[in-house]
Design an enzyme around this catalytic site. Structure first.
Site, short mmCIF file in Angstrom:
data_model
loop_
_atom_site.label_atom_id
_atom_site.label_comp_id
_atom_site.label_asym_id
_atom_site.label_seq_id
_atom_site.Cartn_x
_atom_site.Cartn_y
_atom_site.Cartn_z
N SER A 122 75.78 -5.47 -1.71
CA SER A 122 76.06 -6.30 -0.45
C SER A 122 75.25 -7.23 -0.34
CB SER A 122 76.21 -5.10 0.81
OG SER A 122 77.14 -4.00 0.25
N TRP A 151 70.96 -4.59 3.09
CA TRP A 151 71.52 -3.46 3.37
C TRP A 151 71.14 -2.36 2.13
CZ3 TRP A 151 72.64 -3.48 8.04
CH2 TRP A 151 73.42 -4.66 8.65
N TYR A 169 85.44 -13.10 -9.84
CA TYR A 169 84.76 -11.62 -9.71
C TYR A 169 84.36 -11.06 -11.19
CZ TYR A 169 89.11 -9.26 -10.92
OH TYR A 169 90.19 -8.99 -11.78
N TYR A 216 81.84 -5.96 -12.11
CA TYR A 216 82.67 -5.45 -11.17
C TYR A 216 83.09 -3.96 -11.42
CZ TYR A 216 86.51 -6.40 -14.47
OH TYR A 216 87.33 -6.51 -15.61
N GLU A 262 83.42 7.05 -7.20
CA GLU A 262 82.44 8.46 -7.12
C GLU A 262 81.68 8.47 -5.95
OE1 GLU A 262 80.72 7.57 -11.11
OE2 GLU A 262 82.76 7.90 -12.05
N GLU A 305 79.80 2.21 1.95
CA GLU A 305 80.55 2.65 0.55
C GLU A 305 81.93 2.49 1.07
OE1 GLU A 305 79.31 5.35 -2.00
OE2 GLU A 305 77.21 5.56 -1.46
N THR A 350 84.25 0.55 4.43
CA THR A 350 84.56 1.09 5.85
C THR A 350 85.70 2.01 5.70
OG1 THR A 350 85.92 -0.81 6.40
CG2 THR A 350 83.61 -0.95 6.80
C1 LIG Z 1 72.79 2.07 6.70
C2 LIG Z 1 73.56 1.23 5.54
C3 LIG Z 1 73.14 1.35 4.25
C4 LIG Z 1 73.89 0.69 3.24
N1 LIG Z 1 73.51 0.92 1.93
C5 LIG Z 1 74.01 0.15 0.95
C6 LIG Z 1 73.59 0.22 -0.29
O1 LIG Z 1 72.68 1.06 -0.73
N2 LIG Z 1 74.13 -0.86 -1.27
C7 LIG Z 1 75.02 -1.77 -0.68
O2 LIG Z 1 75.23 -2.58 -1.52
N3 LIG Z 1 75.47 -1.97 0.39
C8 LIG Z 1 74.96 -0.99 1.28
N4 LIG Z 1 75.39 -1.09 2.67
C9 LIG Z 1 76.34 -1.96 3.06
C10 LIG Z 1 77.82 -1.62 3.51
O3 LIG Z 1 78.52 -0.99 2.07
C11 LIG Z 1 78.43 -2.61 4.22
O4 LIG Z 1 78.06 -2.65 5.33
C12 LIG Z 1 79.96 -2.38 4.41
O5 LIG Z 1 80.51 -2.34 3.07
C13 LIG Z 1 80.51 -3.20 5.41
O6 LIG Z 1 80.33 -4.41 5.05
P1 LIG Z 1 80.00 -5.36 6.34
O7 LIG Z 1 78.87 -4.67 7.14
O8 LIG Z 1 79.78 -6.86 5.64
O9 LIG Z 1 81.21 -5.52 7.42
P2 LIG Z 1 82.42 -6.35 7.36
O10 LIG Z 1 83.03 -6.31 5.83
O11 LIG Z 1 82.07 -7.83 7.78
O12 LIG Z 1 83.60 -5.70 8.03
C14 LIG Z 1 83.56 -5.49 9.37
C15 LIG Z 1 84.95 -4.96 10.20
O13 LIG Z 1 85.92 -5.68 9.49
C16 LIG Z 1 86.73 -4.80 8.92
N5 LIG Z 1 87.45 -5.54 7.68
C17 LIG Z 1 86.86 -6.32 6.80
N6 LIG Z 1 87.80 -6.73 5.92
C18 LIG Z 1 88.82 -6.27 6.37
C19 LIG Z 1 90.23 -6.01 6.10
N7 LIG Z 1 90.67 -6.79 4.74
N8 LIG Z 1 91.11 -5.44 6.52
C20 LIG Z 1 90.87 -4.63 7.54
N9 LIG Z 1 89.80 -4.75 8.06
C21 LIG Z 1 88.54 -5.12 7.68
C22 LIG Z 1 85.78 -3.55 8.48
O14 LIG Z 1 86.57 -2.42 8.22
C23 LIG Z 1 84.90 -3.51 9.65
O15 LIG Z 1 85.43 -2.85 10.66
C24 LIG Z 1 74.88 -0.28 3.65
C25 LIG Z 1 75.07 -0.52 4.93
C26 LIG Z 1 74.33 0.25 5.99
C27 LIG Z 1 74.77 0.08 7.62
#
Ligand SMILES: Cc1cc2nc3c(=O)[nH]c(=O)nc-3n(C[C@H](O)[C@H](O)[C@H](O)COP(=O)(O)OP(=O)(O)OC[C@H]3O[C@@H](n4cnc5c(N)ncnc54)[C@H](O)[C@@H]3O)c2cc1C
Length: 388
Positions: free
Chosen positions: A134, A164, A186, A240, A249, A371, A373
């Site tokens: 991310s 993150w 990608y 990817y 997984e 992992e 949303t």
């Molecule tokens: C505590 C924590 C630990 C983490 N650990 C890791 C890690 O180890 N490695 C790593 O790579 N990442 C990690 N992450 C990142 C995490 O995977 C992302 O925060 C998550 O995938 C969501 O991305 P974002 O925060 O950019 O939210 P966004 O993608 O901006 O999403 C915001 C909102 O919009 C919605 N949304 C977005 N696109 C769509 C769509 N096409 N259709 C419908 N709804 C949509 C989402 O569901 C969400 O409700 C971590 C995050 C946290 C908070």
């Protein structure tokens, strides 16, 4: 027992080895982790001695082959370890989850023998791993990542920022994704093994979070980090694939974490309901409280069945991506619902830090976010349904 008989075993049946392993992790969690949970939460840190204990217990290299110092065990064992640790501390479970289901699990499949010899002895014995996909502008849309890898002779030069990254603060090795050929979209994404002491690499801001506070979540900064070509994981441009497979997984791991968390919250609420008296009775004597407990237990049972079934599917080489998305989607709801309702059974004290309910409630929220949303899980499930 014949194979036919095995196929008809109830899903909850554990082998002798699995049962023993679960008991060992449970005992460890109760005796070593439980007394430290609130301090770790307050200090937002898993002390190094706890991480050393996790390595000593063998839960940081569950699937790593024994030749490299690992336990050479199964994916299902990782799931059991995550569930048992999350019953006591979902933050410690996060650390173990990432190490096993996102990092080691990917590397077992994608590293070549030389790379295994170089990295596995470390990951099995003392080095925490992290998974860096991310970025600030690419979360759900993970493949829009902006970190770049430019080939210069036999070295890739990496520039960008990751956000993150769980375990980012403690890790020595990072499975990190960068785009080596942005023109290909990608299909330019490439996975690298980045080492913490590489010049130009640094760990940036650590997030101050609502829940799983002891688990570090950090920014990573890459400024002309030179990563030898020999540290590409899998093929150039196939990152990817590494990312997608791993996250499928990993979702089972998050399901296990949420079910362990729900079980922990439930057990505290059950014990409290039997002990707390109002109107001259234990509150557990009131049918409304009994029904609440019955509903929570039913939800946990359903979620656990999904976790175990999906983990067994994966282990048996059967398709599991669809049920993994369902498992993560459902179990993160169970985690949140059970933690919330368990807190209510405590009444006012549930809202304080004197009792564990409020921490489970805070920790549960992350299940619906990382992992992928909940919306991303629904997107995957719906796409599969419409394809069929
Ligand atoms: C505590 C924590 C630990 C983490 N650990 C890791 C890690 O180890 N490695 C790593 O790579 N990442 C990690 N992450 C990142 C995490 O995977 C992302 O925060 C998550 O995938 C969501 O991305 P974002 O925060 O950019 O939210 P966004 O993608 O901006 O999403 C915001 C909102 O919009 C919605 N949304 C977005 N696109 C769509 C769509 N096409 N259709 C419908 N709804 C949509 C989402 O569901 C969400 O409700 C971590 C995050 C946290 C908070």
């Amino acid at each position: 027992m014949s194979v036919d008989q095995e196929l008809h075993l109830p899903l909850m049946t554990l082998s002798e080895e699995e049962d023993l392993f679960r008991k060992t992790v449970r005992e460890f969690a109760e005796e070593q982790i439980k007394p430290r949970v609130m301090d770790m939460d307050r200090e937002a840190k898993i002390p190094r001695e706890v991480i050393d204990q996790l390595f000593g217990l063998g839960v940081m290299g569950i699937e790593i082959p024994a030749d490299y110092g690992g336990a050479e065990s199964s994916f299902f064992m990782s799931i059991l370890a995550i569930e048992e640790l999350a019953r006591v501390d979902p933050a410690v479970a996060t650390c173990v989850d990432v190490q096993n289901t996102l990092v080691n699990n990917a590397l077992v499949r994608w590293l070549n023998p030389d790379q295994k010899a170089k990295f596995f002895p470390r990951l099995a014995t003392d080095t925490v791993g992290a998974y860096a996909l991310s970025e600030s502008a690419s979360g759900s849309d993970a493949f829009a990542l902006q970190t770049r890898a430019r080939l210069d002779g036999d070295t890739f030069v990496l520039n960008g920022r990751k956000m993150w990254t769980t375990n980012g603060g403690e890790a020595g090795l990072y499975l990190l994704f960068a785009n080596a050929d942005p023109d290909k979209g990608y299909k330019g994404i490439t996975a690298f093994m980045v080492e913490r002491d590489m010049p130009g690499f640094s760990v940036g801001k650590k997030e101050d979070k609502l829940g799983i506070r002891a688990s570090s979540t950090c920014e990573l900064i890459l400024e002309d980090v030179r990563v030898p070509r020999s540290q590409v994981v899998g093929e150039i441009g196939k990152g990817y694939k590494v990312a997608v497979e791993t996250l499928n997984e990993g979702r089972i791991g998050i399901g296990a974490q949420m079910i362990g968390l729900a079980q922990g919250a439930f057990q505290c609420a059950l014990a409290y309901a039997k002990e707390r008296a109002q109107f001259g009775h234990a509150i557990a004597d009131f049918q409304a409280v009994q029904f609440e407990l019955a509903e929570l237990a039913t939800e946990i049972e359903a979620g656990r069945l999904m976790v175990y079934n999906t983990a067994r599917l994966k282990e048996n080489g059967q398709p599991f991506a669809h049920t993994a998305a369902m498992t993560k989607y459902f179990c993160s709801q169970v985690g949140e619902r059970v933690a919330s309702r368990a807190l209510e059974i405590f009444g006012g004290v549930g809202f304080t830090k004197e009792y564990p309910a409020e921490k489970y409630y805070r920790d549960a929220k992350i299940g619906k976010i990382y992992e992928g949303t909940s919306n991303m899980q629904l997107k995957t499930i719906a796409a599969n349904l419409l394809r069929s």
